[in-house]
Motif scaffolding. Structure first.
Motif, PDB file in Angstrom:
ATOM      1  N   CYS A 348       9.578  -9.808   3.839  1.00 33.84           N
ATOM      2  CA  CYS A 348       9.948  -9.724   2.417  1.00 33.84           C
ATOM      3  C   CYS A 348       9.260  -8.390   1.850  1.00 33.84           C
ATOM      4  O   CYS A 348       8.168  -8.126   2.185  1.00 33.84           O
ATOM      5  CB  CYS A 348       9.585 -10.675   1.506  1.00 33.84           C
ATOM      6  SG  CYS A 348      10.117 -10.329  -0.044  1.00 33.84           S
ATOM      7  N   SER A 349      10.145  -7.313   1.506  1.00 35.01           N
ATOM      8  CA  SER A 349       9.485  -6.016   0.949  1.00 35.01           C
ATOM      9  C   SER A 349       9.199  -6.039  -0.462  1.00 35.01           C
ATOM     10  O   SER A 349       8.492  -5.096  -1.121  1.00 35.01           O
ATOM     11  CB  SER A 349      10.711  -4.919   1.070  1.00 35.01           C
ATOM     12  OG  SER A 349      11.961  -5.425   0.400  1.00 35.01           O
ATOM     13  N   LYS A 351       6.963  -6.354  -3.755  1.00 28.95           N
ATOM     14  CA  LYS A 351       5.495  -6.241  -4.064  1.00 28.95           C
ATOM     15  C   LYS A 351       5.034  -7.136  -5.055  1.00 28.95           C
ATOM     16  O   LYS A 351       3.879  -6.969  -5.221  1.00 28.95           O
ATOM     17  CB  LYS A 351       5.152  -4.686  -4.210  1.00 28.95           C
ATOM     18  CG  LYS A 351       5.802  -4.095  -2.897  1.00 28.95           C
ATOM     19  CD  LYS A 351       5.370  -2.507  -3.198  1.00 28.95           C
ATOM     20  CE  LYS A 351       5.811  -1.587  -1.879  1.00 28.95           C
ATOM     21  NZ  LYS A 351       5.492  -0.407  -2.090  1.00 28.95           N
TER      22      LYS A 351
END
Length: 526
Positions: A348-349, A351
């Motif tokens: 998963c990108s 943040k």
């Protein structure tokens, strides 16, 4: 001659059979149309009604009044009347009176007559119950009379030109009525679908809401009208006058009333200060001479400046120490939130953790978001109108993002018009990160995906049941999506006592969300 005689015999036999058939009809089922009743009668809730049963036969053996369920209401047998229900009364003319009508009295009523000869006759009446609605009630103002029973008026004064909602409600009607807002003869479009529910006594209640914007130097009139068979096809209306009162002006050479009051207060305060200082000086002189009364010592101990100069330092106040410890604890919690680091799942990108706010329009989502922002930054952020989307929600027209820290983000989603199940589709799309006016054409984005759901609910008698049912469906879908129940924020809860709050948590407990319910008395607004 023989043929004519045989024809007469056949005709006589035919009439004999017909007479026998008619007699059997009368004895078995009762023949219709030889006694007369009103085929359809309308009765009004709470009032009385008379159902006639007319005939010209003198040799009456018995008469029975029954309703569609087969229950007997009144009888007449051998010149003795009998009523089975206290609200039903058999009259001397064999009509029946029904007193204090209720909705359950509606249906078919049958009058059956039996003669001494054994013949019986039957006819019926269909009774329909109507109920008159209340006059249109406007929540935002106090109503006044115009001298006309079908018309009322009220005035709404506002100090600004911001849009606000006006609710019109009628109760206790049957059958359905039409309820609408108009202004200058033009029908106003309501916000969402009109709300209607059935009351315990079988009548109904209906509510319709519009958005109104007051204008400077202009008086606006809005009329809420109810009409239908329940009002005898006449209009019952309440007219609301919306205005912004003018700001009073004063001549340049004249001091306004407020200024005069301020000056008067200032003069009084100066005099009080002079008296206090003189008193303290006298008391200090007496103290140095050791002639000051103990009560004077107590007074000096409450004057901070004098206490510092002439009295020993008092022991610290335990409550003040406790309050200071609480402030330090809250400061420490804020630091922990600021130091929190989001650890996304593998692959998963994103943040930061995404917390989504959902709820009905005007429930307080934006105020809740503003309170959180103010707690961390001391600043407010107003939601903006984009893309021509000018309907739905209170002030949140588009999806609003608040970045609390680098690892915590809050999404304020557009408010719902009501708790229709169809709104759940839009919320699920927002959970998946599919935002925009046309869900079908939006590609899912991890940057918009919601990890934790918060449902903001402003509870009232009108939306309690549909709101809790909707929250249950929302919680079920949220668990399917991320495995966690939502947090429920009940706003404007100052009027709810402890028992009412426990009842709400019990109702939400059916949907397994009672451990995540929080009540807020008042949210911070700018």
């Amino acid at each position: 001659m023989l043929k004519d005689k045989m024809a007469d015999m056949r005709m006589s036999s035919y009439f004999d059979h017909l007479s026998t058939l008619l007699t059997l009809c009368a004895l078995a089922t009762g023949c219709v149309a030889t006694i007369h009743t009103d085929q359809h009668v309308i009765g009004w809730l709470g009032e009385n009604v008379n159902l006639p049963c007319k005939f010209t036969y003198p040799d009456v053996l018995a008469l029975y009044w029954t309703n569609s369920s087969g229950g007997g209401k009144a009888t007449y047998f051998q010149e003795k009347p009998h009523n089975f229900d206290g609200r039903f009364n058999l009259n001397d003319d064999f009509s029946i009176d029904i007193r204090n009508l209720s909705v359950s009295d509606e249906g078919r009523y049958q009058c059956r007559l039996e003669l001494q000869s054994g013949t019986s006759y039957i006819n019926h009446t269909e009774l329909t119950i109507y109920a008159s609605p209340s006059m249109p009630q406007i929540e935002q103002c106090v109503h006044g009379s115009t001298g006309n029973k079908s018309q009322r008026f009220c005035i709404v004064e506002t100090s600004n030109t911001y849009p606000f909602n006006m609710n019109c409600r009628v109760t206790g009607f049957r059958p359905n009525v039409t309820l609408e807002w108009t202004s200058s003869g033009i029908v106003k479009q309501p916000l969402g679908h009109p709300f209607q529910r059935t009351l315990p006594n079988g009548t109904a209640e209906r509510e319709v809401t519009i958005s109104v914007t007051a204008k400077l130097d202009e008086v606006q009139n809005y009329t809420c009208t109810v009409r239908g068979e329940a009002t005898n096809r006449t209009d019952w209306s309440t007219t609301v006058t919306v205005l912004v009162p003018p700001v009073p002006t004063v001549p340049d050479n004249e001091l306004p009333v407020g200024g005069k009051v301020v000056i008067a207060i200032f003069v009084i305060l100066v005099i009080i200060c002079i008296v206090l200082v003189a008193t303290c000086v006298i008391m200090l002189g007496l103290r140095r001479k050791k002639k000051l009364h103990p009560k004077g010592e107590a007074i000096l101990s409450h004057v901070p400046f004098l206490r510092t100069l002439f009295l020993p330092e008092p022991e610290p106040n335990p409550e003040a120490v406790k309050l200071e410890h609480r402030r330090e604890e809250l400061s420490s919690l804020r630091e922990k939130l600021r130091d929190y680091t989001f650890e996304p799942p593998e692959g998963c990108s994103v943040k930061s953790a995404h917390i989504g706010l959902f709820g009905e329009m005007s429930a307080g989502k934006s105020s809740f978001l503003n309170s959180l922002e103010f707690a961390f930054t001391g600043q407010f952020k107003q939601s903006q109108v984009i893309g021509g989307m000018e309907s739905g929600g209170g002030k949140t027209i588009s999806r609003t993002l608040l970045t609390v820290t680098g690892s915590i983000s809050l999404f304020d989603n557009r408010g719902m018009n009501d708790f229709q199940p169809s709104n759940l589709t839009e919320i699920l799309a927002q959970l998946r990160g599919e935002r925009g006016p046309d869900i079908e054409e939006i590609v899912r984005s991890e940057d918009e995906e919601i990890h934790c759901g918060v449902f903001v609910f402003r509870i009232s008698d009108f939306n309690r049941r549909p709101g809790i049912e909707f929250i249950g469906a929302f919680a079920k879908e949220l668990r399917k999506y991320n495995g966690y129940p939502p947090m429920i924020v009940i706003t404007h809860a100052a009027s709810l006592d402890d028992e009412e709050r426990e009842d709400i948590k019990t109702e939400l407990g059916v949907h397994d969300v009672h451990e995540n319910v929080w009540f807020f008395r008042k949210l911070h607004k700018r």
